[in-house]
Design an enzyme around this catalytic site. Structure first.
Site, PDB file in Angstrom:
ATOM      1  CG  HIS A  28      -0.267  -0.244   2.520  1.00  0.00           C
ATOM      2  ND1 HIS A  28       0.646   0.634   3.046  1.00  0.00           N
ATOM      3  CD2 HIS A  28      -0.352  -1.267   3.420  1.00  0.00           C
ATOM      4  CE1 HIS A  28       1.078   0.192   4.215  1.00  0.00           C
ATOM      5  NE2 HIS A  28       0.500  -0.981   4.466  1.00  0.00           N
ATOM      6  CD  GLU A  29      -2.098   4.164  -1.173  1.00  0.00           C
ATOM      7  OE1 GLU A  29      -2.217   3.266  -0.299  1.00  0.00           O
ATOM      8  OE2 GLU A  29      -2.997   4.436  -1.999  1.00  0.00           O
ATOM      9  N   GLY A  30       1.907   3.138   2.222  1.00  0.00           N
ATOM     10  CA  GLY A  30       2.936   3.187   3.274  1.00  0.00           C
ATOM     11  C   GLY A  30       4.225   2.527   2.787  1.00  0.00           C
ATOM     12  CG  HIS A  31       4.296  -1.664   2.019  1.00  0.00           C
ATOM     13  ND1 HIS A  31       2.981  -2.068   1.946  1.00  0.00           N
ATOM     14  CD2 HIS A  31       4.840  -2.319   3.072  1.00  0.00           C
ATOM     15  CE1 HIS A  31       2.732  -2.926   2.918  1.00  0.00           C
ATOM     16  NE2 HIS A  31       3.834  -3.097   3.627  1.00  0.00           N
ATOM     17  CE  LYS A 143      -0.417   0.787  11.613  1.00  0.00           C
ATOM     18  NZ  LYS A 143      -0.096  -0.576  11.749  1.00  0.00           N
ATOM     19  CD  GLN A 147       8.663  -4.183  12.290  1.00  0.00           C
ATOM     20  OE1 GLN A 147       8.077  -5.246  12.419  1.00  0.00           O
ATOM     21  NE2 GLN A 147       8.533  -3.452  11.192  1.00  0.00           N
ATOM     22  CB  VAL A 170       1.146   6.584   4.454  1.00  0.00           C
ATOM     23  CG1 VAL A 170       0.155   7.125   3.417  1.00  0.00           C
ATOM     24  CG2 VAL A 170       2.582   6.910   4.023  1.00  0.00           C
ATOM     25  CB  SER A 179      -2.287  -1.762   8.724  1.00  0.00           C
ATOM     26  OG  SER A 179      -2.245  -3.165   8.919  1.00  0.00           O
TER      27      SER A 179
END
Ligand code: PAF
Length: 312
Positions: A28-31, A143, A147, A170, A179
């Site tokens: 998704h846009e986060g990646h 996010k 981690q 994002v 997510s």
């Protein structure tokens, strides 16, 4: 873009400064924002795509984790990824690993308390990715704040010669942190889940206005989540960015983290609070202006809203 399945092929294709973007796919846009950052700063961008069985606990959603390898390849290529490393389990774990990487103490806090063994699974696979692909920089989303802290500590403790880069969250339109598991939620559940980010933004305003008491900040988020129908808050906590240790007072770089159940999913979110001038400034992330490509026609398998699913 080349698609590889072994560490050796991946290393052979990497030239100059190598940026690694570790993912479990269903992009998704986060990646894509991680890939963008790597594209700007590195000669070769390697994205790994591996749903890591070691980081899923019993009863979690390993078998039904959303997958879309063809869609992921197209998105990775469009994002300027040079090498998409998509190993089978046999390449990553030729034998059941007797060696595991545990970042003690930090892995027990917050998410670690709820998901025993999860961070050992993460640290082990990330250490293997570092050892096998030799990146100069590796990109992780803010996010997953705990981690990120654990990976930083692991890389430092084990002397991996690379830089870890944390990239802002994002958010979907309305604020829900992206997510891959948001895909499990119905449109109504996604709307309800905006209570998490609304609460965090309220607390961010308070922190920027000078509130430093952890109990006061966490109460603001908790109240917003508790007031929302269909949202079951699990925790709200202020933790040090460096080691995820609980804080009573905001007096160093920190993150305010929440977890809650919404419909079939367990969601996490946070805002980072960094010193700025005499006080603190919140990293609220960036919000999309159109629906996420997670919901694009044809992505993933149909999902029956039945079981509980964990953030991973
Ligand atoms: O954040 C994730 O997607 C995973 O935990 C990671 C870092 C790719 C390790 O499997």
């Amino acid at each position: 873009m080349r698609i590889t399945s072994t560490f050796a092929e991946t290393r052979d294709l990497a030239r100059g400064g190598v940026g690694l973007v570790p993912t479990m796919g269903f992009l998704h846009e986060g990646h894509l924002s991680l890939a963008d950052a790597a594209r700007r700063e590195c000669d070769t961008v390697v994205m790994s795509l591996f749903v890591n069985p070691l980081q899923f606990g019993e009863g979690e959603d390993l078998a039904r984790y959303p997958r879309d390898p063809e869609g992921d390849a197209a998105l990775a290529e469009a994002a300027g990824v040079d090498v998409l490393f998509a190993p089978q389990v046999a390449e990553m774990y030729p034998r059941a690993p007797l060696t595991r990487v545990t970042v003690a103490e930090m892995s027990e806090r917050l998410e670690g308390g709820r998901r025993p063994g999860h961070f050992t699974g993460v640290a082990t696979v990330v250490a293997k990715l570092f050892a096998g692909t030799h990146p100069d920089r590796a990109y992780f989303g803010r996010k997953d704040a705990q981690q990120l802290a654990i990976v930083r500590r692991m890389a430092s403790d084990l002397s991996f010669p690379l830089q870890i880069v944390g990239v802002p969250i994002v958010r979907e339109v309305g604020g829900l942190a992206l997510s891959s598991r948001n895909w499990y939620l119905s449109p109504e559940e996604r709307q309800r889940a905006t209570a998490l980010s609304r609460g965090l933004m309220g607390a961010a305003d308070a922190a920027e206005a000078g509130v430093t008491d952890a109990a006061a900040l966490t109460q603001l988020v908790w109240d917003e989540m508790a007031a929302a129908a269909g949202v079951e808050p699990e925790y709200a906590a202020l933790a040090a960015a460096e080691d995820a240790a609980p804080l009573d007072v905001l007096d160093r770089p920190a993150f305010l983290a929440v977890a809650a159940r919404v419909g079939p999913a367990r969601l996490i979110d946070n805002i980072h609070l960094d010193p700025a001038g005499d006080g603190f400034a919140a990293d609220r992330g960036v919000e999309l202006t159109a629906p996420s490509l997670l919901y694009r026609e044809g992505r993933g398998r149909p999902y029956v809203h039945a079981e509980s699913l964990e953030e991973g």
